[in-house]
Design a protein around this motif. Structure first.
Motif, mmCIF file in Angstrom:
data_model
loop_
_atom_site.group_PDB
_atom_site.id
_atom_site.type_symbol
_atom_site.label_atom_id
_atom_site.label_comp_id
_atom_site.label_asym_id
_atom_site.label_seq_id
_atom_site.Cartn_x
_atom_site.Cartn_y
_atom_site.Cartn_z
ATOM 1 N N ASP A 1 -23.535 27.981 16.475
ATOM 2 C CA ASP A 1 -23.919 26.567 16.489
ATOM 3 C C ASP A 1 -23.249 25.845 15.327
ATOM 4 O OD1 ASP A 1 -25.486 26.915 18.704
ATOM 5 O OD2 ASP A 1 -27.363 27.104 17.600
ATOM 6 N N CYS A 2 -22.702 24.651 15.621
ATOM 7 C CA CYS A 2 -21.951 23.898 14.614
ATOM 8 C C CYS A 2 -22.534 22.506 14.395
ATOM 9 C CB CYS A 2 -20.500 23.711 15.047
ATOM 10 S SG CYS A 2 -19.642 25.215 15.487
ATOM 11 N N VAL A 3 -22.419 22.024 13.176
ATOM 12 C CA VAL A 3 -22.724 20.632 12.832
ATOM 13 C C VAL A 3 -21.487 20.052 12.143
ATOM 14 C CG1 VAL A 3 -24.035 19.170 11.244
ATOM 15 C CG2 VAL A 3 -25.237 20.803 12.699
ATOM 16 N N ILE A 4 -21.149 18.816 12.478
ATOM 17 C CA ILE A 4 -20.006 18.141 11.872
ATOM 18 C C ILE A 4 -20.513 16.971 11.024
ATOM 19 C CG2 ILE A 4 -17.803 16.968 12.270
ATOM 20 C CD1 ILE A 4 -17.805 18.225 15.087
ATOM 21 N N ILE A 5 -20.131 16.943 9.752
ATOM 22 C CA ILE A 5 -20.506 15.846 8.858
ATOM 23 C C ILE A 5 -19.224 15.186 8.349
ATOM 24 C CG2 ILE A 5 -21.863 15.147 6.859
ATOM 25 C CD1 ILE A 5 -23.489 16.609 9.002
ATOM 26 N N ALA B 1 -12.467 11.309 13.008
ATOM 27 C CA ALA B 1 -12.304 12.685 12.534
ATOM 28 C C ALA B 1 -13.290 13.611 13.249
ATOM 29 C CB ALA B 1 -12.511 12.751 11.028
ATOM 30 N N ILE B 2 -14.506 13.119 13.470
ATOM 31 C CA ILE B 2 -15.502 13.890 14.229
ATOM 32 C C ILE B 2 -15.013 14.106 15.655
ATOM 33 C CG2 ILE B 2 -17.833 13.812 15.233
ATOM 34 C CD1 ILE B 2 -18.794 12.429 12.715
ATOM 35 N N ASP B 3 -14.477 13.055 16.261
ATOM 36 C CA ASP B 3 -14.008 13.137 17.649
ATOM 37 C C ASP B 3 -12.903 14.176 17.802
ATOM 38 O OD1 ASP B 3 -15.801 11.174 18.358
ATOM 39 O OD2 ASP B 3 -14.347 9.544 18.275
ATOM 40 N N LEU B 4 -12.007 14.251 16.807
ATOM 41 C CA LEU B 4 -10.930 15.240 16.872
ATOM 42 C C LEU B 4 -11.479 16.659 16.792
ATOM 43 C CD1 LEU B 4 -7.929 15.925 16.963
ATOM 44 C CD2 LEU B 4 -7.849 15.660 14.476
ATOM 45 N N LEU B 5 -12.441 16.886 15.906
ATOM 46 C CA LEU B 5 -13.056 18.216 15.804
ATOM 47 C C LEU B 5 -13.816 18.568 17.077
ATOM 48 C CD1 LEU B 5 -14.312 18.282 12.103
ATOM 49 C CD2 LEU B 5 -12.466 19.630 13.104
ATOM 50 N N LEU B 6 -14.487 17.581 17.673
ATOM 51 C CA LEU B 6 -15.185 17.828 18.936
ATOM 52 C C LEU B 6 -14.206 18.273 20.021
ATOM 53 C CD1 LEU B 6 -17.676 14.799 19.050
ATOM 54 C CD2 LEU B 6 -18.277 17.215 18.805
ATOM 55 N N GLN B 7 -13.047 17.650 20.042
ATOM 56 C CA GLN B 7 -12.012 18.027 21.010
ATOM 57 C C GLN B 7 -11.541 19.460 20.774
ATOM 58 O OE1 GLN B 7 -8.726 15.261 21.213
ATOM 59 N NE2 GLN B 7 -7.384 16.755 22.174
ATOM 60 N N HIS B 8 -11.304 19.814 19.510
ATOM 61 C CA HIS B 8 -10.878 21.182 19.187
ATOM 62 C C HIS B 8 -11.965 22.201 19.549
ATOM 63 C CE1 HIS B 8 -7.384 19.541 17.491
ATOM 64 N NE2 HIS B 8 -7.671 19.576 16.200
ATOM 65 N N ILE B 9 -13.196 21.895 19.192
ATOM 66 C CA ILE B 9 -14.305 22.823 19.431
ATOM 67 C C ILE B 9 -14.506 23.072 20.915
ATOM 68 C CG2 ILE B 9 -16.829 23.063 19.242
ATOM 69 C CD1 ILE B 9 -16.586 21.651 16.502
ATOM 70 N N SER B 10 -14.274 22.061 21.739
ATOM 71 C CA SER B 10 -14.463 22.198 23.194
ATOM 72 C C SER B 10 -13.527 23.243 23.789
ATOM 73 C CB SER B 10 -14.246 20.847 23.877
ATOM 74 O OG SER B 10 -12.882 20.460 23.830
ATOM 75 N N ARG C 1 -20.400 25.955 19.602
ATOM 76 C CA ARG C 1 -21.241 24.970 20.297
ATOM 77 C C ARG C 1 -21.720 23.940 19.279
ATOM 78 N NH1 ARG C 1 -26.155 27.631 23.080
ATOM 79 N NH2 ARG C 1 -26.634 28.151 20.909
ATOM 80 N N VAL C 2 -21.430 22.666 19.537
ATOM 81 C CA VAL C 2 -21.857 21.595 18.631
ATOM 82 C C VAL C 2 -23.317 21.242 18.915
ATOM 83 C CG1 VAL C 2 -21.477 19.214 17.904
ATOM 84 C CG2 VAL C 2 -19.524 20.664 18.448
ATOM 85 N N VAL C 3 -24.129 21.259 17.869
ATOM 86 C CA VAL C 3 -25.548 20.904 18.030
ATOM 87 C C VAL C 3 -25.886 19.595 17.335
ATOM 88 C CG1 VAL C 3 -26.308 23.285 18.367
ATOM 89 C CG2 VAL C 3 -26.173 22.361 16.032
ATOM 90 N N GLY C 4 -24.921 19.042 16.576
ATOM 91 C CA GLY C 4 -25.194 17.775 15.915
ATOM 92 C C GLY C 4 -24.000 17.268 15.138
ATOM 93 N N THR C 5 -23.915 15.928 15.024
ATOM 94 C CA THR C 5 -22.880 15.301 14.198
ATOM 95 C C THR C 5 -23.528 14.162 13.408
ATOM 96 O OG1 THR C 5 -22.192 13.618 15.812
ATOM 97 C CG2 THR C 5 -21.149 15.789 15.978
ATOM 98 N N ALA C 6 -22.920 13.819 12.273
ATOM 99 C CA ALA C 6 -23.437 12.711 11.469
ATOM 100 C C ALA C 6 -22.315 12.094 10.650
ATOM 101 C CB ALA C 6 -24.552 13.189 10.546
ATOM 102 N N THR C 7 -22.318 10.759 10.579
ATOM 103 C CA THR C 7 -21.359 10.046 9.714
ATOM 104 C C THR C 7 -21.994 9.715 8.363
ATOM 105 O OG1 THR C 7 -22.023 7.962 10.738
ATOM 106 C CG2 THR C 7 -20.073 9.052 11.647
#
Length: 245
Positions: free
Chosen positions: A3-7, A13-22, A28-34
């Motif tokens: 499980d991953c969280v992106i801060i 930058a979050i969107d790019l990591l989401l694309q890579h993680i997919s 598996r992304v469980v949360g993101t925050a700016t």
């Protein structure tokens, strides 16, 4: 599954990591925050195995957050400033990624995380196998991925070439196969070819040679940069003559 969280205070930058993680089957992304404050609360609540953490953020920097995050969550730091790498590694982060994060460099970092994660779990059986749909309706074939030398794309299907010269036809596109096999040491070098890095024997200009395959495979211009980023991680550099004792 990790499980991953992106801060990160930048949504792109979050969107790019989401694309890579997919494209990585064990993440598996469980949360993101700016907002780093909200992000810290999210980490405390969700207890993710991995946090992608930006360094330069308002209110609370990534380096400051490192001191507050539980040791149960591993950290991969992301930033445009390479000078922060030393601080990150002092806190035993898994890796340090420079923005904009390239996929193959990202893959190297998360594979390192997967190794850490795997060593923390009881080993049941090492998984080297994949299943593919064949030309026979309803039939799935179990393949040892270590024996795949390269994959050739032809319209809406692909030919999987094995180390014993056997050819397996599967009704999958190269894009799907590339995404599924990326974490197993395969890289796309051309719009029509995926190769196994373990069976790669030589790089000759714009061509690669595969073990026991007579004809070289061209490296497509669109795939050249990503391919050589992988190769450069394995490169041995010889020091200048005047530095050799």
């Amino acid at each position: 599954m990790i499980d991953c969280v992106i801060i990160d205070d930048e949504q792109h930058a979050i969107d790019l990591l989401l694309q890579h993680i997919s494209q990585v089957h064990f993440l598996r992304v469980v949360g993101t925050a700016t907002n780093p404050i909200k992000g810290l609360a999210m980490i405390t609540d969700l207890k993710p195995g991995l946090v992608f953490l930006d360094v330069q953020m308002p209110q609370l920097t990534g380096v400051e957050m490192l001191k507050l995050i539980s040791k149960d969550s591993h950290i991969i730091m992301t930033t445009a400033y390479k000078e922060y790498a030393v601080q990150g590694f002092e806190h035993e982060v898994v890796d340090y990624l420079l923005k904009p994060v390239q996929f193959l460099r990202f893959l190297k970092a998360v594979n390192r995380m997967w190794t850490i994660h795997s060593n923390q779990r009881p080993v049941i059986e090492q998984d080297h196998y994949v299943f593919v749909k064949t030309e026979q309706k309803g039939k799935l074939l179990k393949i040892d991925a270590r024996r795949i030398t390269y994959i050739e794309g032809l319209s809406n299907y692909a030919i999987i070439h094995m180390d014993d010269k056997k050819k397996i036809i599967t009704y999958l596109k190269l894009k799907e196969l590339s995404e599924s096999l990326a974490a197993r040491g395969f890289v796309r070098v051309h719009k029509s070819f995926i190769i196994s890095l373990s069976h790669l024997t030589a790089v000759e200009g714009n061509m690669v040679r595969i073990l026991n395959v007579e004809q070289p495979i061209n490296i497509g211009e669109a795939y050249r940069q990503d391919f050589f980023e992988v190769i450069n991680t394995k490169m041995l550099y010889v020091p200048p003559d005047d530095t050799i004792n």
